[in-house]
Design a protein around this motif. Structure first.
Motif, PDB file in Angstrom:
ATOM      1  N   ARG A 346     -11.622   2.883  -1.592  1.00 57.30           N
ATOM      2  CA  ARG A 346     -13.096   2.942  -1.612  1.00 57.30           C
ATOM      3  C   ARG A 346     -13.634   1.572  -1.213  1.00 57.30           C
ATOM      4  O   ARG A 346     -13.086   0.545  -1.617  1.00 57.30           O
ATOM      5  N   ASN A 347     -14.688   1.577  -0.431  1.00 57.30           N
ATOM      6  CA  ASN A 347     -15.320   0.318  -0.045  1.00 57.30           C
ATOM      7  C   ASN A 347     -16.318  -0.064  -1.128  1.00 57.30           C
ATOM      8  O   ASN A 347     -17.322   0.606  -1.317  1.00 57.30           O
ATOM      9  N   GLU A 348     -15.990  -1.119  -1.873  1.00 57.85           N
ATOM     10  CA  GLU A 348     -16.878  -1.561  -2.945  1.00 57.85           C
ATOM     11  C   GLU A 348     -17.435  -2.928  -2.575  1.00 57.85           C
ATOM     12  O   GLU A 348     -16.712  -3.920  -2.608  1.00 57.85           O
ATOM     13  N   GLN A 349     -18.692  -2.954  -2.182  1.00 60.00           N
ATOM     14  CA  GLN A 349     -19.380  -4.179  -1.770  1.00 60.00           C
ATOM     15  C   GLN A 349     -18.567  -4.955  -0.726  1.00 60.00           C
ATOM     16  O   GLN A 349     -18.356  -6.165  -0.856  1.00 60.00           O
ATOM     17  N   GLY A 350     -18.079  -4.228   0.254  1.00 59.29           N
ATOM     18  CA  GLY A 350     -17.380  -4.877   1.359  1.00 59.29           C
ATOM     19  C   GLY A 350     -15.908  -5.127   1.123  1.00 59.29           C
ATOM     20  O   GLY A 350     -15.220  -5.619   2.010  1.00 59.29           O
ATOM     21  N   ARG A 351     -15.412  -4.783  -0.068  1.00 52.41           N
ATOM     22  CA  ARG A 351     -13.967  -4.946  -0.324  1.00 52.41           C
ATOM     23  C   ARG A 351     -13.336  -3.572  -0.387  1.00 52.41           C
ATOM     24  O   ARG A 351     -13.839  -2.673  -1.075  1.00 52.41           O
ATOM     25  N   LEU A 352     -12.202  -3.420   0.325  1.00 52.84           N
ATOM     26  CA  LEU A 352     -11.492  -2.134   0.288  1.00 52.84           C
ATOM     27  C   LEU A 352     -10.622  -2.110  -0.966  1.00 52.84           C
ATOM     28  O   LEU A 352      -9.607  -2.801  -1.043  1.00 52.84           O
ATOM     29  N   MET A 353     -11.031  -1.321  -1.954  1.00 48.99           N
ATOM     30  CA  MET A 353     -10.319  -1.261  -3.231  1.00 48.99           C
ATOM     31  C   MET A 353      -9.416  -0.019  -3.214  1.00 48.99           C
ATOM     32  O   MET A 353      -9.885   1.097  -2.952  1.00 48.99           O
ATOM     33  N   ALA A 354      -8.126  -0.233  -3.494  1.00 51.87           N
ATOM     34  CA  ALA A 354      -7.138   0.852  -3.409  1.00 51.87           C
ATOM     35  C   ALA A 354      -6.764   1.333  -4.811  1.00 51.87           C
ATOM     36  O   ALA A 354      -6.194   0.567  -5.605  1.00 51.87           O
ATOM     37  N   TYR A 355      -7.073   2.573  -5.096  1.00 51.30           N
ATOM     38  CA  TYR A 355      -6.771   3.162  -6.405  1.00 51.30           C
ATOM     39  C   TYR A 355      -5.503   4.007  -6.296  1.00 51.30           C
ATOM     40  O   TYR A 355      -5.460   4.968  -5.515  1.00 51.30           O
ATOM     41  N   PRO A 356      -4.453   3.651  -7.046  1.00 56.23           N
ATOM     42  CA  PRO A 356      -3.193   4.402  -6.947  1.00 56.23           C
ATOM     43  C   PRO A 356      -3.357   5.848  -7.398  1.00 56.23           C
ATOM     44  O   PRO A 356      -4.080   6.132  -8.351  1.00 56.23           O
ATOM     45  N   ASP A 357      -2.688   6.734  -6.666  1.00 54.87           N
ATOM     46  CA  ASP A 357      -2.604   8.152  -7.046  1.00 54.87           C
ATOM     47  C   ASP A 357      -1.245   8.606  -6.526  1.00 54.87           C
ATOM     48  O   ASP A 357      -1.139   9.223  -5.468  1.00 54.87           O
ATOM     49  N   ALA A 358      -0.192   8.209  -7.256  1.00 53.97           N
ATOM     50  CA  ALA A 358       1.174   8.283  -6.735  1.00 53.97           C
ATOM     51  C   ALA A 358       1.637   9.706  -6.441  1.00 53.97           C
ATOM     52  O   ALA A 358       2.483   9.922  -5.583  1.00 53.97           O
ATOM     53  N   GLY A 359       1.101  10.686  -7.136  1.00 52.16           N
ATOM     54  CA  GLY A 359       1.550  12.061  -6.918  1.00 52.16           C
ATOM     55  C   GLY A 359       2.915  12.286  -7.536  1.00 52.16           C
ATOM     56  O   GLY A 359       3.458  11.438  -8.260  1.00 52.16           O
ATOM     57  N   GLY A 360       3.495  13.429  -7.223  1.00 48.47           N
ATOM     58  CA  GLY A 360       4.743  13.845  -7.869  1.00 48.47           C
ATOM     59  C   GLY A 360       5.982  13.572  -7.037  1.00 48.47           C
ATOM     60  O   GLY A 360       6.949  14.320  -7.107  1.00 48.47           O
ATOM     61  N   GLY A 361       5.978  12.523  -6.233  1.00 49.38           N
ATOM     62  CA  GLY A 361       7.172  12.193  -5.455  1.00 49.38           C
ATOM     63  C   GLY A 361       7.065  12.682  -4.023  1.00 49.38           C
ATOM     64  O   GLY A 361       6.032  13.235  -3.620  1.00 49.38           O
ATOM     65  N   SER A 362       8.168  12.481  -3.264  1.00 55.53           N
ATOM     66  CA  SER A 362       8.081  12.697  -1.819  1.00 55.53           C
ATOM     67  C   SER A 362       8.087  14.168  -1.417  1.00 55.53           C
ATOM     68  O   SER A 362       7.928  14.487  -0.241  1.00 55.53           O
TER      69      SER A 362
END
Ligand SMILES: Nc1nc2c(c(=O)[nH]1)N[C@H]1C(S)=C(S)[C@@H](COP(=O)(O)OP(=O)(O)OC[C@H]3O[C@@H](n4cnc5c(N)ncnc54)[C@H](O)[C@@H]3O)O[C@H]1N2
Ligand code: MOO
Ligand SMILES: [Mg+2]
Length: 397
Positions: A346-362
């Motif tokens: 998400r772009n938060e005030q010009g910074r690309l903030m990455a929120y982990p959502d690893a999921g259940g594996g490959s």
């Protein structure tokens, strides 16, 4: 086993040389430019009025004159008129050539015209105002566009303006996608309880399509003889082949062996990363390239984004700046492997903030719908703190 960096280096040493094709301007959007585009004339090609109004000599204003006899009209598209007398003015329209002998344009909003005489009401006039000077944007013969540029509507305008009804672009590679696996059935079939519908090939074809590459799609069984027979012709008939499945350590993972027997020389097999560790890459003596991606759907997908896509773009001379994002929450990954973490950015005030959502594996490819890309967490680290910046591989905006 090699590192992600070593694998990348080997892959980018085996670029292919694209053919060049000439296409109509109407088809240029999204294509990669293969020629240098220079200005055939100065840009703009003449001193151009940028406002509707009157053209005067600044000197007359400077000496105190405020009323001007209007003795001519210069519309856009008319050859240039000439001002006969410095106390006169010529009406001039936006896009018209600046009349000879004039050097300043005053807007209709700043004048009144009555009985053929214009009176300037504006308190100030600047010398040269409202003129777009010849050659001020670009000089004739100067370079406007370089090869490797992905053409967008803005460049289409430039191509049109310099008289290019046809343009040379790089032809996309001949590409084939081949999925493998005996457990996999076609999308229109109803799988038996021990079967699954195949999805990797469709994802790869779609991913290539979004890069302008139209690939064929086929599926082969986990059978050495069949693989050998079918892949033999395909390798030479295509610039690049992208396979999925059959590259790990299973008794039916024949792909690396078969490719080797067909003269596709291995450059990479196994990378210290998760997902995608069994990744394989090679090239034939004639320069035909094969990416054999691990079959787990998230691995296939990641390896395409991380290896195939950059290879393709670099082959076409497209320079793409690496992307980075800020890890928004702490994350741990103990194995000594580069971890491609699924994240939602998400772009938060010009910074690309990455929120982990690893999921259940490959195998959990349904989780990809929740995320925007992969954050590349280096193998030297096991603990990753919020606020740290890492390379980011987006697959959607
Ligand atoms: N002993 C070991 N086993 C495995 C290792 C290992 O290092 N040692 N690596 C694991 C990793 S990591 C991966 S990733 C997979 C890669 O396997 P393959 O490339 O050999 O792929 P398959 O065995 O053919 O399939 C794996 C998995 O993916 C599913 N799959 C394959 N193709 C498709 C498709 N087109 N659509 C949907 N799903 C697909 C397949 O059904 C399997 O479930 O190996 C691990 N094993
Ligand atoms: O690449 Mo494998 O995907 O780690 O399962
Ligand atoms: Mg396998």
């Amino acid at each position: 086993m090699v590192t992600v960096q070593e694998a990348t280096a080997r892959i980018l040493q085996a670029l292919y040389t694209p053919r060049v094709e000439s296409i109509p301007l109407a088809q240029a959007n999204g294509r990669v430019l293969a020629e240098k585009i220079t200005a055939d004339r100065d840009l703009p090609p003449f001193d151009r009025a940028t406002m509707d109004g009157i053209a005067i000599t600044y000197q007359a204003w400077y000496e105190g004159r405020r009323t001007f006899a209007v003795t001519g009209l210069q519309a856009a598209g008319m050859p240039p008129q000439a001002l006969q007398n410095a106390t006169h003015a010529v009406e001039v329209m936006t896009g018209a050539v600046l009349p000879g002998g004039t050097d300043t344009v005053v807007r209709y909003e700043d004048i009144t015209i009555q009985d053929g005489t214009a009176t300037i009401n504006a308190p100030t006039v600047e010398r040269g105002q409202n003129i777009h000077y010849q050659g001020s944007d670009a000089r004739q013969n100067s370079c406007l566009l370089e090869p490797g540029l992905v053409l967008s509507p803005a460049e289409v305008a430039v191509l049109a303006s310099v008289g290019k009804p046809f343009v040379n672009v790089f032809a996309p590679p001949r590409a084939a996608v081949v999925s493998t696996g005996d457990e996999l059935v076609d999308v229109v079939e109803t799988p038996l309880p021990h079967q699954v519908r195949r999805s990797n090939g469709h994802a790869l074809v779609a991913a290539l399509e979004s890069l302008g590459v139209h690939a064929s799609l086929s599926h082969l069984p986990d059978n050495k003889d069949v693989l050998q027979t079918k892949l033999r012709d395909m390798v030479e008939a295509n610039d690049v082949m992208i396979l999925s499945g059959g590259v790990s350590k299973g008794k039916f993972d024949f792909v690396p062996e078969v490719l080797g027997s067909l003269g596709v020389v291995k450059h990479v097999h196994q990378v210290s990363q998760r997902p995608g560790k069994p990744f394989w890459f090679g090239a034939s003596a004639s320069g035909k390239t094969v990416f054999a991606l691990p079959g787990n759907p998230v691995s296939t997908f990641l390896c395409f984004q991380r290896y195939v896509r950059p290879w393709l773009l670099q082959s076409l001379g497209v320079q793409e700046a690496p992307a980075y994002a800020v890890l928004a929450e702490p994350f741990s990954f103990p194995p000594r492997l580069t971890h491609f973490l699924q994240v939602s950015v998400r772009n938060e005030q010009g910074r690309l903030m990455a929120y982990p959502d690893a999921g259940g594996g490959s195998g959990d490819f349904a989780n990809l719908k929740n995320v925007t890309g992969f954050l590349e967490l280096p193998l030297e680290q096991t603990r990753f703190e919020a606020g740290e910046v890492f390379p980011y591989w987006p697959f959607r905006a």
